[in-house]
Design a protein around this motif. Structure first.
Motif, PDB file in Angstrom:
ATOM      1  N   MET A   1      -9.414  -4.768  -8.484  1.00  0.00           N
ATOM      2  CA  MET A   1      -9.216  -3.388  -8.935  1.00  0.00           C
ATOM      3  C   MET A   1      -7.914  -2.441  -8.035  1.00  0.00           C
ATOM      4  N   PRO A   2      -7.843  -1.082  -9.035  1.00  0.00           N
ATOM      5  CA  PRO A   2      -6.566  -0.358  -7.876  1.00  0.00           C
ATOM      6  C   PRO A   2      -6.892  -0.276  -6.574  1.00  0.00           C
ATOM      7  N   LEU A   3      -5.855   0.309  -6.066  1.00  0.00           N
ATOM      8  CA  LEU A   3      -5.918   0.413  -4.442  1.00  0.00           C
ATOM      9  C   LEU A   3      -6.075   1.729  -4.727  1.00  0.00           C
ATOM     10  N   SER A   4      -7.093   2.222  -3.775  1.00  0.00           N
ATOM     11  CA  SER A   4      -6.874   3.484  -2.945  1.00  0.00           C
ATOM     12  C   SER A   4      -5.798   3.986  -1.933  1.00  0.00           C
ATOM     13  N   ALA A   5      -5.270   5.129  -2.599  1.00  0.00           N
ATOM     14  CA  ALA A   5      -3.736   6.096  -1.972  1.00  0.00           C
ATOM     15  C   ALA A   5      -3.804   5.522  -0.821  1.00  0.00           C
ATOM     16  N   PRO A   6      -4.637   5.695   0.383  1.00  0.00           N
ATOM     17  CA  PRO A   6      -4.116   5.472   1.544  1.00  0.00           C
ATOM     18  C   PRO A   6      -3.570   4.279   2.124  1.00  0.00           C
ATOM     19  N   LEU A   7      -3.962   3.519   0.887  1.00  0.00           N
ATOM     20  CA  LEU A   7      -3.623   1.547   1.006  1.00  0.00           C
ATOM     21  C   LEU A   7      -1.977   1.445   0.586  1.00  0.00           C
ATOM     22  N   HIS A   8      -1.909   2.461  -0.036  1.00  0.00           N
ATOM     23  CA  HIS A   8      -0.726   1.844  -1.028  1.00  0.00           C
ATOM     24  C   HIS A   8       0.690   2.325   0.166  1.00  0.00           C
ATOM     25  N   LYS A   9       1.719   0.758  -0.158  1.00  0.00           N
ATOM     26  CA  LYS A   9       3.029   1.290   0.944  1.00  0.00           C
ATOM     27  C   LYS A   9       3.941   1.759   0.963  1.00  0.00           C
ATOM     28  N   LEU A  10       4.576   2.411   1.360  1.00  0.00           N
ATOM     29  CA  LEU A  10       6.073   2.704   0.561  1.00  0.00           C
ATOM     30  C   LEU A  10       6.638   1.728  -0.088  1.00  0.00           C
ATOM     31  N   LEU A  11       6.811   2.198  -1.807  1.00  0.00           N
ATOM     32  CA  LEU A  11       7.675   1.861  -2.897  1.00  0.00           C
ATOM     33  C   LEU A  11       7.078   0.634  -2.075  1.00  0.00           C
ATOM     34  N   CYS A  12       5.830   0.308  -2.643  1.00  0.00           N
ATOM     35  CA  CYS A  12       5.447  -0.678  -3.016  1.00  0.00           C
ATOM     36  C   CYS A  12       5.534  -1.529  -4.814  1.00  0.00           C
ATOM     37  N   VAL A  13       4.529  -2.305  -5.002  1.00  0.00           N
ATOM     38  CA  VAL A  13       4.585  -2.483  -6.466  1.00  0.00           C
ATOM     39  C   VAL A  13       3.630  -1.336  -7.587  1.00  0.00           C
ATOM     40  N   CYS A  14       3.131  -1.364  -6.831  1.00  0.00           N
ATOM     41  CA  CYS A  14       2.245   0.089  -7.468  1.00  0.00           C
ATOM     42  C   CYS A  14       3.196   1.009  -7.881  1.00  0.00           C
ATOM     43  N   HIS A  15       4.341   1.242  -7.622  1.00  0.00           N
ATOM     44  CA  HIS A  15       5.429   2.462  -7.394  1.00  0.00           C
ATOM     45  C   HIS A  15       6.479   2.127  -8.075  1.00  0.00           C
ATOM     46  N   ILE A  16       6.258   0.691  -8.223  1.00  0.00           N
ATOM     47  CA  ILE A  16       7.649  -0.309  -8.905  1.00  0.00           C
ATOM     48  C   ILE A  16       6.951   0.333 -10.637  1.00  0.00           C
ATOM     49  N   VAL A  17       6.060   0.006 -11.030  1.00  0.00           N
ATOM     50  CA  VAL A  17       4.766  -0.065 -12.061  1.00  0.00           C
ATOM     51  C   VAL A  17       4.794   1.405 -12.350  1.00  0.00           C
ATOM     52  N   SER A  18       4.267   2.891 -11.206  1.00  0.00           N
ATOM     53  CA  SER A  18       3.844   4.293 -11.751  1.00  0.00           C
ATOM     54  C   SER A  18       5.785   4.053 -12.746  1.00  0.00           C
ATOM     55  N   PHE A  19       6.606   3.695 -11.673  1.00  0.00           N
ATOM     56  CA  PHE A  19       7.868   4.397 -12.015  1.00  0.00           C
ATOM     57  C   PHE A  19       7.996   4.069 -13.921  1.00  0.00           C
ATOM     58  N   PHE A  20       8.068   2.566 -13.756  1.00  0.00           N
ATOM     59  CA  PHE A  20       8.270   1.870 -15.195  1.00  0.00           C
ATOM     60  C   PHE A  20       7.614   2.964 -16.307  1.00  0.00           C
TER      61      PHE A  20
END
Length: 426
Positions: A1-20
């Motif tokens: 399941m997708p992680l909630s926003a507070p659990l995101h680390k700085l420049l994490c894998v989720c941010h890479i996918v969002s940038f793509f």
């Protein structure tokens, strides 16, 4: 399941996918491709967009017009053949790319649902490389269009160049994603987990490792023509300046060893910068993959799983890591740190020819050493390097048939700067 926003680390894998994802939206906006992601089915598919098909048709007409009618050109037109070949090849392999993208999306979803919060790990280096390659591509495309001194050439070449460079963006993004996924999988080996929990996660991770190896080979097959075109382009720019442009100038009584124009130097520098960034990304992926494989053999507590106590003493044994890798679908070559295949030629499903990353890097370094050594050796043997400027003002006139009017192409105030390495004969 997708992680909630507070659990995101700085420049994490989720941010890479969002940038793509942002890159994909820009490509859709500019009508550069018609691959769409369906959220309901969680798969990539082809979106039928009339505007994109019109842009493809218009680009084809422009290229035909350029090659058939515009024989007067300033910058080498022969390099366009190198650009067109990968574009035609990718049109033929669209379904292959779609399968690879869907497989990557499936691996990403399964790892994200399995690892939970461990999936969100910082990948600052990968994020910086992804941003760097975007900036470099924009600068190179801008320079190539700006260097064309005729508006007709700019319009006819733009779409072809843009499609060619976007293949490099997709290639680099593929290796950045592979690098990020292996950073995530390394968390299973380093995080503080219970033995049973680590064992359960490791079985799924090793199953995904076998799929990642197949995805990387598919990527190397899909972009093999592109990598070949890059090697050919760099080689042609340099060796043509050294071999084809060399010779004896009888009027000036000198032996010319090297004639390199300023636009060639800038173009060669931009291509080297792009390929250097690509090689850095590939090297990062190989390093993190090898770290994961080495960690499997060094982490002893992973193998501390015994059979049920109801079994006999003879069956009471530790399951070996090799058994688990084979059961999860890994080939023997995937169990140790192997070399990376960067270029693979296939006919249907059979592999015909492969080239490893070391070959490409060795050729790249050898070419750079040659570029530096030729002027040094020549100057030490009495050759002198000089800069020459030529101001071109000419009108090219072409008449296609007896009844048609002549077509004029005028080039005014074009300055070509040339570095010439020569030796006086008299």
């Amino acid at each position: 399941m997708p992680l909630s926003a507070p659990l995101h680390k700085l420049l994490c894998v989720c941010h890479i996918v969002s940038f793509f994802g942002y890159q994909k939206k820009v490509c859709h906006l500019l009508c550069l491709h018609n691959v769409r992601y369906n959220v309901d089915s969680q798969k990539f598919g082809f979106g039928h967009q009339v505007l994109i098909y019109f842009v493809y048709f218009w680009s084809l007409l422009c290229l035909l017009f350029y090659f058939l009618f515009l024989d007067g050109f300033v910058i080498d037109r022969g390099s366009l053949y190198i650009y067109i070949l990968p574009c035609l090849y990718y049109i033929h392999l669209k379904k292959s790319l779609l399968r690879t993208l869907n497989e990557m999306a499936r691996v990403h979803r399964e790892l994200q649902s399995t690892m939970g919060t461990l999936f969100c790990v910082s990948v600052k280096r990968a994020f910086c490389c992804s941003l760097l390659i975007c900036i470099e591509l924009l600068l190179v495309i801008y320079w190539q269009i700006e260097s064309l001194k005729n508006d007709i050439q700019r319009w006819t070449v733009f779409t072809c160049l843009l499609g060619w460079h976007l293949q490099l963006l997709l290639l680099v993004n593929s290796y950045i994603w592979l690098h990020s996924i292996y950073v995530v999988m390394n968390q299973v080996l380093t995080a503080e987990l219970r033995i049973q929990q680590r064992w359960k996660m490791l079985r799924i991770v090793l199953k995904e490792h076998s799929r990642l190896a197949k995805i990387q080979r598919d990527v190397s097959h899909f972009f093999s023509v592109y990598i070949s075109s890059v090697v050919l382009l760099i080689s042609v720019i340099f060796y043509r300046s050294v071999i084809l442009e060399a010779g004896i100038e009888w009027e000036l009584s000198r032996l010319v060893l090297l004639r390199l124009e300023t636009w060639q130097i800038r173009y060669l520098a931009y291509i080297i910068l792009l390929i250097g960034t690509f090689l850095m990304v590939v090297w990062d992926y190989k390093s993190i993959r090898d770290t994961f494989l080495r960690g499997l053999w060094k982490t002893q507590e992973i193998c501390l799983r015994t059979w049920d106590s109801r079994n006999t003493q003879r069956c009471k044994q530790t399951q070996d890591i090799v058994d688990m890798m084979i059961l999860t679908g890994n080939a023997p070559r995937d169990m140790v740190c192997t070399k990376l295949v960067l270029w693979e030629l296939r006919i249907k499903e059979a592999t015909i020819f492969t080239l490893e990353t070391a070959f490409f890097m060795n050729y790249f370094l050898l070419l750079m050493i040659t570029v530096c050594l030729i002027p040094i050796v020549a100057i030490s043997n009495g050759f002198e390097i000089g800069f020459e400027e030529k101001l071109l003002n000419y009108t090219y006139c072409s008449k296609y048939s007896e009844g048609s009017e002549a077509m004029n192409l005028t080039i005014e105030n074009l300055t070509l700067g040339t570095y010439t390495l020569s030796h006086a004969l008299g």
